[in-house]
Design a protein around this motif. Structure first.
Motif, PDB file in Angstrom:
ATOM      1  N   ALA A 162       0.681  -1.361  -0.132  1.00 21.51           N
ATOM      2  CA  ALA A 162      -0.014  -0.081   0.260  1.00 21.51           C
ATOM      3  C   ALA A 162       0.858   1.189   0.033  1.00 21.51           C
ATOM      4  O   ALA A 162       0.640   2.338  -0.526  1.00 21.51           O
ATOM      5  N   ASP A 163       1.952   1.203   0.601  1.00 21.20           N
ATOM      6  CA  ASP A 163       2.850   2.551   0.719  1.00 21.20           C
ATOM      7  C   ASP A 163       3.983   2.462  -0.513  1.00 21.20           C
ATOM      8  O   ASP A 163       4.868   3.256  -0.433  1.00 21.20           O
ATOM      9  N   HIS A 164       3.584   1.572  -1.647  1.00 19.96           N
ATOM     10  CA  HIS A 164       4.648   1.596  -2.526  1.00 19.96           C
ATOM     11  C   HIS A 164       3.877   1.965  -3.958  1.00 19.96           C
ATOM     12  O   HIS A 164       3.112   1.252  -4.438  1.00 19.96           O
ATOM     13  N   ALA A 165       4.058   3.136  -4.453  1.00 21.49           N
ATOM     14  CA  ALA A 165       3.321   3.455  -5.860  1.00 21.49           C
ATOM     15  C   ALA A 165       4.081   2.688  -6.877  1.00 21.49           C
ATOM     16  O   ALA A 165       5.211   3.004  -7.266  1.00 21.49           O
ATOM     17  N   HIS A 166       3.035   2.213  -7.738  1.00 19.38           N
ATOM     18  CA  HIS A 166       3.623   1.267  -8.777  1.00 19.38           C
ATOM     19  C   HIS A 166       2.636   1.211 -10.081  1.00 19.38           C
ATOM     20  O   HIS A 166       1.663   0.534  -9.617  1.00 19.38           O
ATOM     21  N   ASP A 167       2.946   1.604 -11.089  1.00 24.26           N
ATOM     22  CA  ASP A 167       1.976   1.392 -12.228  1.00 24.26           C
ATOM     23  C   ASP A 167       2.584   0.103 -12.977  1.00 24.26           C
ATOM     24  O   ASP A 167       3.616   0.227 -13.806  1.00 24.26           O
ATOM     25  N   PHE A 168       1.544  -0.882 -12.728  1.00 24.66           N
ATOM     26  CA  PHE A 168       2.100  -2.215 -13.340  1.00 24.66           C
ATOM     27  C   PHE A 168       2.145  -2.215 -14.910  1.00 24.66           C
ATOM     28  O   PHE A 168       2.793  -2.978 -15.559  1.00 24.66           O
ATOM     29  N   ARG A 169       1.339  -1.285 -15.495  1.00 23.77           N
ATOM     30  CA  ARG A 169       1.358  -0.950 -16.930  1.00 23.77           C
ATOM     31  C   ARG A 169       2.418  -0.445 -17.460  1.00 23.77           C
ATOM     32  O   ARG A 169       2.314  -0.207 -18.759  1.00 23.77           O
ATOM     33  N   ARG A 170       3.178   0.254 -16.902  1.00 19.30           N
ATOM     34  CA  ARG A 170       4.226   1.302 -17.181  1.00 19.30           C
ATOM     35  C   ARG A 170       5.627   0.909 -16.646  1.00 19.30           C
ATOM     36  O   ARG A 170       6.515   1.175 -17.394  1.00 19.30           O
ATOM     37  N   ASP A 171       5.549   0.749 -15.391  1.00 15.56           N
ATOM     38  CA  ASP A 171       6.602   0.643 -14.587  1.00 15.56           C
ATOM     39  C   ASP A 171       7.556  -0.488 -14.486  1.00 15.56           C
ATOM     40  O   ASP A 171       6.931  -1.649 -14.478  1.00 15.56           O
ATOM     41  N   PRO A 172       8.899  -0.617 -14.616  1.00 15.55           N
ATOM     42  CA  PRO A 172       9.652  -1.936 -14.649  1.00 15.55           C
ATOM     43  C   PRO A 172       9.573  -2.270 -13.191  1.00 15.55           C
ATOM     44  O   PRO A 172       9.362  -1.648 -12.207  1.00 15.55           O
ATOM     45  N   ILE A 173       9.941  -3.855 -13.119  1.00 18.17           N
ATOM     46  CA  ILE A 173       9.970  -4.340 -11.723  1.00 18.17           C
ATOM     47  C   ILE A 173      11.452  -3.992 -11.310  1.00 18.17           C
ATOM     48  O   ILE A 173      12.156  -4.404 -12.038  1.00 18.17           O
ATOM     49  N   ARG A 174      11.635  -3.441 -10.228  1.00 20.68           N
ATOM     50  CA  ARG A 174      13.090  -3.247  -9.667  1.00 20.68           C
ATOM     51  C   ARG A 174      13.196  -4.489  -8.745  1.00 20.68           C
ATOM     52  O   ARG A 174      12.504  -4.554  -7.763  1.00 20.68           O
ATOM     53  N   THR A 175      14.198  -5.040  -8.854  1.00 20.35           N
ATOM     54  CA  THR A 175      14.696  -6.090  -8.156  1.00 20.35           C
ATOM     55  C   THR A 175      16.085  -5.878  -7.464  1.00 20.35           C
ATOM     56  O   THR A 175      16.810  -4.900  -7.739  1.00 20.35           O
ATOM     57  N   TYR A 176      16.269  -6.947  -6.406  1.00 15.90           N
ATOM     58  CA  TYR A 176      17.541  -6.747  -5.553  1.00 15.90           C
ATOM     59  C   TYR A 176      17.869  -8.176  -5.059  1.00 15.90           C
ATOM     60  O   TYR A 176      16.814  -8.993  -4.926  1.00 15.90           O
ATOM     61  N   VAL A 177      19.063  -8.490  -4.675  1.00 16.53           N
ATOM     62  CA  VAL A 177      19.560  -9.766  -4.212  1.00 16.53           C
ATOM     63  C   VAL A 177      19.822  -9.421  -2.754  1.00 16.53           C
ATOM     64  O   VAL A 177      20.467  -8.548  -2.236  1.00 16.53           O
ATOM     65  N   ALA A 178      19.359 -10.328  -1.936  1.00 17.74           N
ATOM     66  CA  ALA A 178      19.669 -10.560  -0.459  1.00 17.74           C
ATOM     67  C   ALA A 178      19.587 -12.004   0.152  1.00 17.74           C
ATOM     68  O   ALA A 178      18.677 -12.772   0.084  1.00 17.74           O
ATOM     69  N   ASP A 179      20.769 -12.225   0.761  1.00 17.65           N
ATOM     70  CA  ASP A 179      20.766 -13.451   1.337  1.00 17.65           C
ATOM     71  C   ASP A 179      20.363 -14.766   0.230  1.00 17.65           C
ATOM     72  O   ASP A 179      19.916 -15.927   0.954  1.00 17.65           O
ATOM     73  N   GLY A 180      20.887 -14.727  -0.842  1.00 18.89           N
ATOM     74  CA  GLY A 180      20.770 -15.557  -1.734  1.00 18.89           C
ATOM     75  C   GLY A 180      19.573 -15.828  -2.349  1.00 18.89           C
ATOM     76  O   GLY A 180      19.199 -16.795  -3.259  1.00 18.89           O
ATOM     77  N   TRP A 181      18.542 -14.671  -2.276  1.00 18.92           N
ATOM     78  CA  TRP A 181      17.312 -14.808  -2.994  1.00 18.92           C
ATOM     79  C   TRP A 181      17.066 -13.574  -3.764  1.00 18.92           C
ATOM     80  O   TRP A 181      17.756 -12.527  -3.454  1.00 18.92           O
ATOM     81  N   LEU A 182      16.315 -13.480  -4.743  1.00 18.72           N
ATOM     82  CA  LEU A 182      16.192 -12.288  -5.542  1.00 18.72           C
ATOM     83  C   LEU A 182      14.588 -11.753  -4.967  1.00 18.72           C
ATOM     84  O   LEU A 182      13.724 -12.713  -5.203  1.00 18.72           O
ATOM     85  N   HIS A 183      14.652 -10.398  -5.029  1.00 18.07           N
ATOM     86  CA  HIS A 183      13.366 -10.022  -4.464  1.00 18.07           C
ATOM     87  C   HIS A 183      12.980  -8.735  -5.339  1.00 18.07           C
ATOM     88  O   HIS A 183      13.882  -8.355  -6.282  1.00 18.07           O
ATOM     89  N   ALA A 184      11.730  -8.326  -5.190  1.00 15.12           N
ATOM     90  CA  ALA A 184      11.645  -7.181  -5.634  1.00 15.12           C
ATOM     91  C   ALA A 184      11.066  -5.929  -4.814  1.00 15.12           C
ATOM     92  O   ALA A 184      10.896  -6.348  -3.797  1.00 15.12           O
ATOM     93  N   GLU A 185      11.379  -4.721  -5.173  1.00 10.70           N
ATOM     94  CA  GLU A 185      11.203  -3.547  -4.223  1.00 10.70           C
ATOM     95  C   GLU A 185       9.441  -3.030  -4.064  1.00 10.70           C
ATOM     96  O   GLU A 185       9.147  -2.618  -4.947  1.00 10.70           O
ATOM     97  N   GLY A 186       8.958  -3.879  -3.119  1.00 11.73           N
ATOM     98  CA  GLY A 186       7.570  -3.277  -2.801  1.00 11.73           C
ATOM     99  C   GLY A 186       6.426  -3.797  -3.639  1.00 11.73           C
ATOM    100  O   GLY A 186       5.321  -3.736  -3.529  1.00 11.73           O
ATOM    101  N   THR A 187       6.893  -4.798  -4.687  1.00 11.33           N
ATOM    102  CA  THR A 187       5.882  -5.498  -5.622  1.00 11.33           C
ATOM    103  C   THR A 187       6.171  -6.969  -5.605  1.00 11.33           C
ATOM    104  O   THR A 187       7.172  -7.462  -5.179  1.00 11.33           O
TER     105      THR A 187
END
Length: 486
Positions: free
Chosen positions: A86-111
């Motif tokens: 809810a606190d992460h503004a993201h337009d899934f029709r326009r915005d790319p998925i932003r990813t990051y690696v932590a502790d051997g896993w790939l995550h997305a930023e708020g999505t």
């Protein structure tokens, strides 16, 4: 964007996954990605076509000398679940998925990450461009709208696919192979309910229930997770003690995601506001104790809001609606007697809304038995028919009947043992893989499903374990090459 993915291994898979992350692809909006893949196929000299629904097929001829190897279909879906905190503004029709690696896993930023089913798609693309791979005739089938309705698989053209074997790469447990899955259907409830003007002595409270983990309505339905709709309806039920009338409601956004948040406005006598707040606070503590560590983040808050223009339901209509929602099936209905540890039948109370007297529910029923899906849908019809609602069953799809003696499964097990040193677990999954639908259209297909380890699918907690992607890729290549030998 997502340049760091280029440093991960296996490089070909992550390079394609980066393209998928950078190309918006929520369900129903895959056209941009389809165009990107068609351009890529042309650059690789790979044939491509689409069926009437828009599903994409890529075809690559066999390695010389292996033209008579049984044709292999590599299958995945292009769309992803669009969920954001809810606190992460993201337009899934326009915005790319932003990813990051932590502790051997790939995550997305708020999505949501889109590893479901982006990694399967990326692996297929990597195979098609692999110059060292020995293979028979290959078809890559990329379906549309899997997450929203199974629409691509349901609309798949007959007599289009040519292969005899099919690898579905949409599973989420490394070390396992799936040979069966649940069928399902959407149960849609709609009603127009009577309302009455706000009384002079009434106030309005806004209820917010948030902080839940959410999850996949098939894979995670048996986990100790809270369903925001189920929990907030319980609060509304308790507020009947102070003659609360429901004004509006919004809970959940997808029928196949366990809802993480729900919100409601209620009207009640102003002199009962203090009592209502006490009920809400006490019930919030009770719910947190019940959920325990399984879903420890629950937050339940209430605040007065302006009543201007409010017209809540009549007291009778509100009471009947809340009672029906409170009684509606939600969660695991029955565990399988034949497949230990696997859910047989469940329902996810996924999307619930009320606005200006218009009430709507979209629930997703799943079962290993198609007859149980019909029976659960009929329970909704019987229950909500009592309040005059219209109930329809949509997007029904069949389950995938297991074949434990399939030749493709035997070959996979042998490859898994030889490459990884242990036998895979052979399972049936409660999620709705497309294999059931594909098998109904192409009954000759010998199918299995496997993939890397993904957790938290359909929620912003979605993540994939990097080490399992490496082994998934090695296993996939080895299996494809092994199919060229008798």
């Amino acid at each position: 964007m997502n340049e760091h993915l280029d440093a991960l291994s296996p490089a070909p898979v992550w390079r394609h996954f980066r393209t998928l992350c950078n190309t918006p692809r929520p369900s129903g909006h895959e056209a941009q990605l389809v165009a990107v893949l068609e351009t890529w196929a042309e650059s690789q000299g790979i044939d491509h076509d689409r069926d009437a629904f828009g599903n994409l097929r890529l075809r690559k001829s066999a390695t010389p000398g292996h033209e008579h190897t049984p044709g292999l279909i590599l299958q995945g879906h292009l769309d992803m679940v669009a969920q954001a905190n809810a606190d992460h503004a993201h337009d899934f029709r326009r915005d790319p998925i932003r990813t990051y690696v932590a502790d051997g896993w790939l995550h997305a930023e708020g999505t949501t990450l889109g590893a479901d089913n982006g990694l399967g798609v990326a692996a297929i693309l990597a195979l098609l461009e692999d110059p060292e791979l020995t293979h028979g005739p290959l078809e890559a089938l990329f379906t549309l709208e899997e997450e929203s309705s199974m629409g691509g698989a349901l609309g798949l053209a007959d007599d289009w696919l040519e292969g005899k074997l099919l690898l579905n790469l949409d599973s989420e447990d490394h070390g396992e192979v799936f040979i069966g899955c649940a069928g399902g259907a959407d149960v849609v409830v709609d009603a127009r309910l009577p309302s009455a003007a706000l009384k002079a002595d009434e106030c309005v409270l806004r209820l917010s229930l948030s902080g839940l983990k959410g999850g996949h309505s098939g894979l995670d339905i048996h986990q100790p997770l809270g369903n925001a709709n189920r929990l907030l309806v319980r609060v509304l039920r308790a507020l009947e003690h102070v003659d609360a009338r429901l004004l509006n409601y919004q809970g959940g956004t997808l029928r196949n995601a366990i809802p993480r948040e729900a919100f409601a406005d209620v009207a009640l006598p102003a002199d009962e506001q203090q009592e209502a707040m006490a009920i809400i606070n006490a019930l919030g503590q009770t719910l947190r104790r019940e959920l325990g560590s399984g879903d420890a983040g629950l937050q339940l808050v209430a605040e007065p809001v302006s009543p201007e223009g409010a017209e809540p339901l009549t007291l009778d209509a509100s009471t009947m609606l809340v009672a029906a929602l409170h009684a509606a099936p939600c969660g695991v209905e029955r565990m399988s007697a034949d497949v230990p540890g696997v859910v047989e039948t469940s329902n996810n109370l996924g999307v619930v809304s009320l606005e200006q007297g218009r009430f709507h529910v979209c629930a997703l029923v799943r079962s290993l038995h198609d007859s149980a899906v019909v029976a659960m849908a009929d329970r909704f019809n019987a229950l909500f028919g009592l309040i005059g609602a219209r109930v329809s069953v949509e997007n029904a799809y069949p389950g995938w009947v297991p074949n434990p003696d399939g030749a493709l499964l035997k070959r996979f097990k042998a490859c898994h043992q030889a490459l990884l040193g242990y036998a895979p677990a052979v399972n049936v999954i409660h999620a709705g893989l497309e294999c059931g639908i594909l098998g109904s259209k192409y009954p000759h297909l010998d199918m299995i499903s496997f993939g890397p380890t993904i957790r938290g699918a359909h929620s912003p907690d979605e993540r994939v374990e990097l080490a399992t992607v490496e082994e998934f890729w090695r296993l996939l290549r080895a299996l494809v090459e092994s199919l060229t030998s008798r």
